[in-house]
Motif scaffolding. Structure first.
Motif, PDB file in Angstrom:
ATOM      1  N   TYR A 123       7.599  11.865  17.945  1.00 50.14           N
ATOM      2  CA  TYR A 123       7.744  10.415  17.811  1.00 50.14           C
ATOM      3  C   TYR A 123       6.510   9.638  18.262  1.00 50.14           C
ATOM      4  O   TYR A 123       6.393   8.443  18.015  1.00 50.14           O
ATOM      5  N   ALA A 146       9.421   4.052   8.873  1.00 48.95           N
ATOM      6  CA  ALA A 146      10.394   2.975   9.020  1.00 48.95           C
ATOM      7  C   ALA A 146       9.940   1.636   8.449  1.00 48.95           C
ATOM      8  O   ALA A 146      10.754   0.751   8.236  1.00 48.95           O
ATOM      9  N   ARG A 147       8.615   1.492   8.221  1.00 46.55           N
ATOM     10  CA  ARG A 147       8.139   0.179   7.801  1.00 46.55           C
ATOM     11  C   ARG A 147       7.191   0.238   6.614  1.00 46.55           C
ATOM     12  O   ARG A 147       6.663   1.285   6.272  1.00 46.55           O
ATOM     13  N   LYS A 151       9.260   2.105   3.566  1.00 49.23           N
ATOM     14  CA  LYS A 151      10.286   1.718   4.553  1.00 49.23           C
ATOM     15  C   LYS A 151      11.543   2.568   4.424  1.00 49.23           C
ATOM     16  O   LYS A 151      12.065   2.765   3.324  1.00 49.23           O
ATOM     17  N   ASP A 152      12.009   3.082   5.567  1.00 51.45           N
ATOM     18  CA  ASP A 152      13.231   3.903   5.623  1.00 51.45           C
ATOM     19  C   ASP A 152      13.191   5.062   4.634  1.00 51.45           C
ATOM     20  O   ASP A 152      14.185   5.344   3.961  1.00 51.45           O
ATOM     21  N   ILE A 195       1.949  -0.251  11.746  1.00 53.58           N
ATOM     22  CA  ILE A 195       2.993  -0.025  12.757  1.00 53.58           C
ATOM     23  C   ILE A 195       2.469  -0.257  14.170  1.00 53.58           C
ATOM     24  O   ILE A 195       2.996   0.285  15.130  1.00 53.58           O
ATOM     25  N   SER A 198       4.694  -1.099  17.352  1.00 56.21           N
ATOM     26  CA  SER A 198       5.541  -0.070  17.958  1.00 56.21           C
ATOM     27  C   SER A 198       5.434   1.184  17.098  1.00 56.21           C
ATOM     28  O   SER A 198       4.907   1.151  16.002  1.00 56.21           O
ATOM     29  N   PHE A 200       7.036   3.380  14.689  1.00 60.49           N
ATOM     30  CA  PHE A 200       8.192   3.385  13.799  1.00 60.49           C
ATOM     31  C   PHE A 200       8.115   4.608  12.895  1.00 60.49           C
ATOM     32  O   PHE A 200       7.380   4.607  11.924  1.00 60.49           O
ATOM     33  N   GLY A 201       8.868   5.619  13.219  1.00 62.13           N
ATOM     34  CA  GLY A 201       8.873   6.787  12.358  1.00 62.13           C
ATOM     35  C   GLY A 201       8.674   8.060  13.149  1.00 62.13           C
ATOM     36  O   GLY A 201       8.611   8.045  14.382  1.00 62.13           O
TER      37      GLY A 201
END
Length: 209
Positions: A123, A146-147, A151-152, A195, A198, A200-201
């Protein structure tokens, strides 16, 4: 107009348009050859199954390269099996897969075929450690994002290259994104800054022992 960090098909053209100068290839990393079909081609439907497809791709790759016995040679059959494993981890078409479970699903799939695999979710990652090192060792990496553009979405990193524009280096990830068949590229620099607020992913690594 800032271009998206992913879905790139022509690296030279992208670098020129994004950074205003011609890119020079400095290092062509190893390219991992693996199944490049789209999610729809592998699963037979359009749904939120990107993580399940990514795991099936990676398992299929190790089956081929390490001549692992017992794993179905047909990726469509293998996909259905991985989907069953994923369902035990809460996967549904509507919800998809929780990224934290990708390593567990990969490990469990190999285990069902009697193969010991070390799978872990990373992470907080680095390009050098989790891309260059893994790819150089012939190990594809599952990447959940995540972004931004992806995204997702979960994709498989199957190679990288490093380009120079002016005096700055730009690593490019060679990915199989599953939205379309074939290879696409991610501008790792643009992705990392996307990102910056933060992490993200995640990256998911697999080692067959």
């Amino acid at each position: 107009m800032k271009k998206p960090y992913g879905g790139i098909t022509n690296v030279s053209k992208y670098l020129l348009e994004q950074y205003g100068d011609k890119g020079v290839l400095v290092k062509r990393g190893r390219s991992i050859l693996m199944n490049q079909m789209s999610m729809e081609q592998i699963s037979g439907r359009r749904t939120r199954n990107c993580s399940v497809v990514a795991v099936a791709r990676v398992v299929d790759y190790y089956r081929q390269t390490m001549k692992l016995p017992g794993i179905p040679e047909d990726i469509h059959v293998l996909y259905r099996f991985v989907e069953e494993v994923a369902q035990a981890y809460g996967y549904t078409d509507k919800r998809g897969t929780m990224p934290f479970f990708i390593a567990g699903i990969t490990r469990e799939t190999f285990k069902q075929y009697g193969i010991k695999a070390r799978c872990r979710g990373v992470y907080v990652w680095s390009f050098e450690k989790h891309v260059v090192r893994e790819i150089s060792a012939g190990r594809p990496v599952i990447m959940n994002i995540a972004r931004g553009f992806y995204k997702d979405h979960t994709i498989v990193v199957a190679g990288y290259s490093i380009w120079k524009v002016g005096d700055k280096l730009y690593p490019m990830l060679r990915v199989i994104d599953g939205w379309k068949s074939g290879i696409h590229y991610i501008d790792y620099e643009a992705f990392s800054t996307d990102i910056s607020q933060s992490i993200f992913g995640s990256f998911n690594t697999t080692i067959i022992s």
